[in-house]
Structure formats: C-alpha cells, structure tokens
Motif scaffolding. Structure first.
Motif, PDB file in Angstrom:
ATOM      1  N   LYS A 282       0.834  -1.157  -0.062  1.00 26.15           N
ATOM      2  CA  LYS A 282       0.070  -0.107   0.085  1.00 26.15           C
ATOM      3  C   LYS A 282       0.793   1.380   0.027  1.00 26.15           C
ATOM      4  N   TYR A 283       1.875   1.117   0.754  1.00 27.03           N
ATOM      5  CA  TYR A 283       2.926   2.248   0.868  1.00 27.03           C
ATOM      6  C   TYR A 283       3.309   2.681  -0.598  1.00 27.03           C
ATOM      7  N   MET A 284       3.839   1.768  -1.148  1.00 26.32           N
ATOM      8  CA  MET A 284       4.547   1.970  -2.710  1.00 26.32           C
ATOM      9  C   MET A 284       3.247   2.507  -3.699  1.00 26.32           C
ATOM     10  N   GLN A 285       2.322   1.808  -3.502  1.00 29.97           N
ATOM     11  CA  GLN A 285       1.030   2.177  -4.548  1.00 29.97           C
ATOM     12  C   GLN A 285       0.567   3.796  -4.015  1.00 29.97           C
ATOM     13  N   ASN A 286       0.596   3.984  -2.736  1.00 30.49           N
ATOM     14  CA  ASN A 286       0.003   5.378  -2.635  1.00 30.49           C
ATOM     15  C   ASN A 286       1.144   6.246  -2.944  1.00 30.49           C
ATOM     16  N   ALA A 287       2.404   6.051  -2.725  1.00 34.00           N
ATOM     17  CA  ALA A 287       3.506   6.715  -3.541  1.00 34.00           C
ATOM     18  C   ALA A 287       3.191   7.018  -4.949  1.00 34.00           C
ATOM     19  N   LYS A 288       3.113   5.934  -5.586  1.00 36.48           N
ATOM     20  CA  LYS A 288       2.942   6.074  -7.044  1.00 36.48           C
ATOM     21  C   LYS A 288       1.644   6.968  -7.362  1.00 36.48           C
ATOM     22  N   ASP A 289       0.454   6.879  -6.440  1.00 33.79           N
ATOM     23  CA  ASP A 289      -0.511   7.600  -6.776  1.00 33.79           C
ATOM     24  C   ASP A 289      -0.666   8.821  -6.387  1.00 33.79           C
ATOM     25  N   GLU A 290       0.354   9.236  -5.438  1.00 36.10           N
ATOM     26  CA  GLU A 290       0.522  10.489  -4.695  1.00 36.10           C
ATOM     27  C   GLU A 290      -0.561  10.704  -3.597  1.00 36.10           C
ATOM     28  N   LYS A 291      -1.072   9.467  -3.152  1.00 35.90           N
ATOM     29  CA  LYS A 291      -2.136   9.618  -1.829  1.00 35.90           C
ATOM     30  C   LYS A 291      -1.388   9.726  -0.737  1.00 35.90           C
ATOM     31  N   THR A 292      -2.248  10.205   0.504  1.00 36.46           N
ATOM     32  CA  THR A 292      -1.600  10.042   1.878  1.00 36.46           C
ATOM     33  C   THR A 292      -1.257   8.726   2.373  1.00 36.46           C
ATOM     34  N   GLN A 293      -0.181   8.846   2.892  1.00 38.27           N
ATOM     35  CA  GLN A 293       0.153   7.441   3.677  1.00 38.27           C
ATOM     36  C   GLN A 293      -0.581   7.416   5.079  1.00 38.27           C
ATOM     37  N   ILE A 294      -1.357   8.287   5.512  1.00 33.11           N
ATOM     38  CA  ILE A 294      -1.702   8.332   6.770  1.00 33.11           C
ATOM     39  C   ILE A 294      -3.235   7.316   7.042  1.00 33.11           C
TER      40      ILE A 294
END
Length: 376
Positions: A282-294
């Motif tokens: 999820k962290y890697m996907q959030n980073a790719k999609d520029e979404k929050t990690q919180i």
C-alpha cells in the motif's frame, strides 16, 4: 512546534525473530521506488509544517545501514537541508552492514550520532535472535565511526534472553563497557505478537526467563553502569554525560511534537496522533498515486494528554515537573491523580520532591505496574 523528525527505512537483510517493527527483506522490494516515495512524503510534510524549530532527526528501521551506498546518498541528500539545521541526527545501523564507505557518507552529510544494535555478545543467542554480526564487526564499526569523527555512539542491548544466565549477561556488560560508548539502551526481551519468537513461545519451544532473573540482571546493570560513570536518565537508558542523552527520544517522553514519515511511522502534532500504513504494498501504491500514507488520525483528548504526561514522563529518572503539569492543564496533579499518587507514595513506589513526582529506585524495575495506574 515540531521538535523531532522520524524517518523510517524498513529494509533488512534478515528478519530478527523478536522484531515487531515495520520491515521487509531488502531483496524483495524496489528500494529505489520506496526512497522516491519517502522523498514525496517529505516534500509534503515540509510544505505543511513549520520546521524552523526542528532539533532532532532520527533515521530508524528496519535497518537503514542495509541501504546500498547510492541509495544512502539519495536518502541523505533528500534530507540535507533539514539535517543542516538540526542539532542531533541519529542513524540506526547493524554492525555488519556499516562499512567505511557508508560511515564516510554519514559524516559528510552531518550525521553526528549512530545507534548500533549489539543485543548480546553470545554467538548462540545472536543466532537465536536472527542477528548476523560478530563482536569483531562491532569493534570495527566503532573504530571506523570514531575515525570519521562520529563519537556519539549508542549501543543497544537486549537482556533476559531465553536460557540466558546472569553470568552470561555480565559478560555482555563487560564487553559493552570496554567499548566505551557514549550511550547505552538496554531492554528486557519482550515477546511481541506477529513475530516468529512469539509463535515459538506459544508452542512451548522457548521458555521465557523468570522475573527474578530479569530483576537480578537489571539491578546488576544499574550498578555496573553507575560504577563506570554513566548517568541513568530513563528506565532503559544511560549516558556518559548529560550532553549524550538521546534528545530525540527525550522529545517523546516530554510530549514534544514530532513528524514521522515512511512505512508504519507515527507523528504527533496539533493534539492529534497520526499513523502511516504498515503495508509495504500500500505504501508503494500510495506513493505512485500520490495519495496520503496516513491511515489513522486520533485526537488526543485532555484526559489522554494528562495520562501521557505521567505515563511517559515518569519513565524519566527525574520524573514529571508538577509546575509544568499545572502550566499545561490548569490543574494541579493531585486533583487529577491524587488517589493513585497517594497509593504509590504509601507503597514506596513514588517519591514527591518540592518540584517533581518520580519513581523510587525500587519501583523502576516494576514501573509498568505503577504507570498503568495512571490511565484514567
């Protein structure tokens, strides 16, 4: 105001049997993509927060020293602007993965404190814990750190290991003291869920050390450290002098605001506590999609803040300043916790001076029993 900044590097070359921190084997994930995601998260954090009062930075893990040299330079260059303004910059490392080239890079970018996991000197116990280093690795790493001007060195020690005897533990302490670190963190082994060690204990393959033996080890450790000129300033921490106390960890104990980025990290500011995802996918996907990690944001109520000030502050040997409690909450400590305070004063677990409430010497080892009573 933000005082501390925690940066999580989850990569490990091997998984320790006791570790419950967010982690992933180095070879099963794209480290470059993770570091790029970490940089994105940092840029957003720096834009959204005033970092002018930043005092400490902590690169934790995982194993930050598991990074390759190019990856390490990318990491350090990302945070170089705030490294220059902070006073204490700590980097966690394993002895076997902290070569001269990495140490030179750390020194070049201004890292001035290294925290190294020794855990034990017993080779059989090291293998049991899943550690790969030798004592020769430890000594060489310390020699190289000092050669590059990084003299502020913390060593981590774990005691009360299964089958560990007091005599074996004494050998660990003798070895540590011979290295003359500026700081020691020593923790009794905790059996955490979601670890292989927990499964072994549940299956009765491993038997925990008795509380009596744990107490003997802790009391020996306290005396030995004092005899060698170390100051115990927190339940599990000793410093050679006041200037070598961990300023970053101290910010947690006194309730300062801090940021945390990276896998599974936590942050505290504006009376809220924030938690990042522990899932590397999820962290890697959030980073790719520029979404929050919180993934969680929890308001810290007034009652919870008072609990934390006592629960965390009493871990410090100096205790909690009563005037600071009144200044923060507008009530005296006894009006909120009077019954608990009186109970433990009578039992000899707490001591009240003119300015502070603190644990007595005899209560330090059983601190969890005392501190839990302060939960409202």
């Amino acid at each position: 105001m933000i005082a501390g900044y925690y940066i999580h590097i989850p990569f490990c070359d091997a998984i320790c049997s006791y570790c419950d921190f967010p982690k992933v084997l180095s070879h099963v994930v794209n480290r470059k993509l993770y570091l790029e995601g970490l940089k994105k998260e940092h840029i957003i954090s720096a834009q959204n927060h005033d970092l002018s009062g930043l005092k400490t930075i902590y690169f934790g893990g995982g194993t930050p020293s598991a990074l390759k040299i190019a990856e390490l330079e990318f990491l350090l260059s990302t945070f170089e602007p705030i490294i220059k303004q902070a006073k204490e910059i700590t980097f966690e490392a394993n002895p076997e993965s902290l070569g001269k080239d990495k140490i030179k890079l750390l020194a070049q970018y201004g890292v001035n404190r290294v925290s190294m996991g020794v855990q034990t000197t017993n080779s059989a116990q090291l293998a049991f814990l899943g550690r790969r280093h030798s004592m020769a690795d430890v000594m060489l790493a310390i020699e190289n750190l000092r050669a590059e001007g990084i003299a502020n060195i913390n060593l981590d020690l774990i005691y009360a290991l299964p089958k560990q005897t007091l005599a074996e533990f004494k050998k660990d302490i003798d070895f540590i003291l011979a290295l003359k670190p500026t700081h020691l963190s020593a923790y009794a082994l905790i059996i955490e869920e979601h670890t292989s060690l927990y499964l072994d204990v549940e299956a009765n393959y491993v038997v925990e050390v008795s509380e009596e033996v744990q107490s003997e080890m802790y009391l020996y450790l306290q005396k030995k450290m004092v005899d060698h000129g170390y100051i115990q300033y927190e339940i599990s921490n000793w410093a050679k002098s006041q200037k070598f106390r961990s300023q970053h960890n101290n910010s947690y104990w006194i309730g300062s605001e801090y940021l945390g980025i990276g896998l599974g990290s936590h942050a505290y500011y504006n009376n809220r506590r924030y938690s990042n995802t522990r899932s590397i996918t999820k962290y890697m996907q959030n980073a790719k999609d520029e979404k929050t990690q919180i993934i969680e944001s929890l308001e810290i109520t007034r009652d919870a803040a008072m609990e934390e000030m006592l629960f965390l502050g009493l871990r410090l040997i100096s205790g909690v300043e009563m005037a600071a409690f009144f200044e923060r909450f507008g009530v005296i400590m006894e009006d909120v916790f009077g019954t608990v305070i009186t109970k433990h004063l009578l039992k000899g677990n707490l001591e009240q001076t003119a300015t502070h409430l603190k644990l007595t010497q005899k209560a330090i080892f059983i601190s969890n029993e005392v501190l839990s009573d302060f939960l409202l």
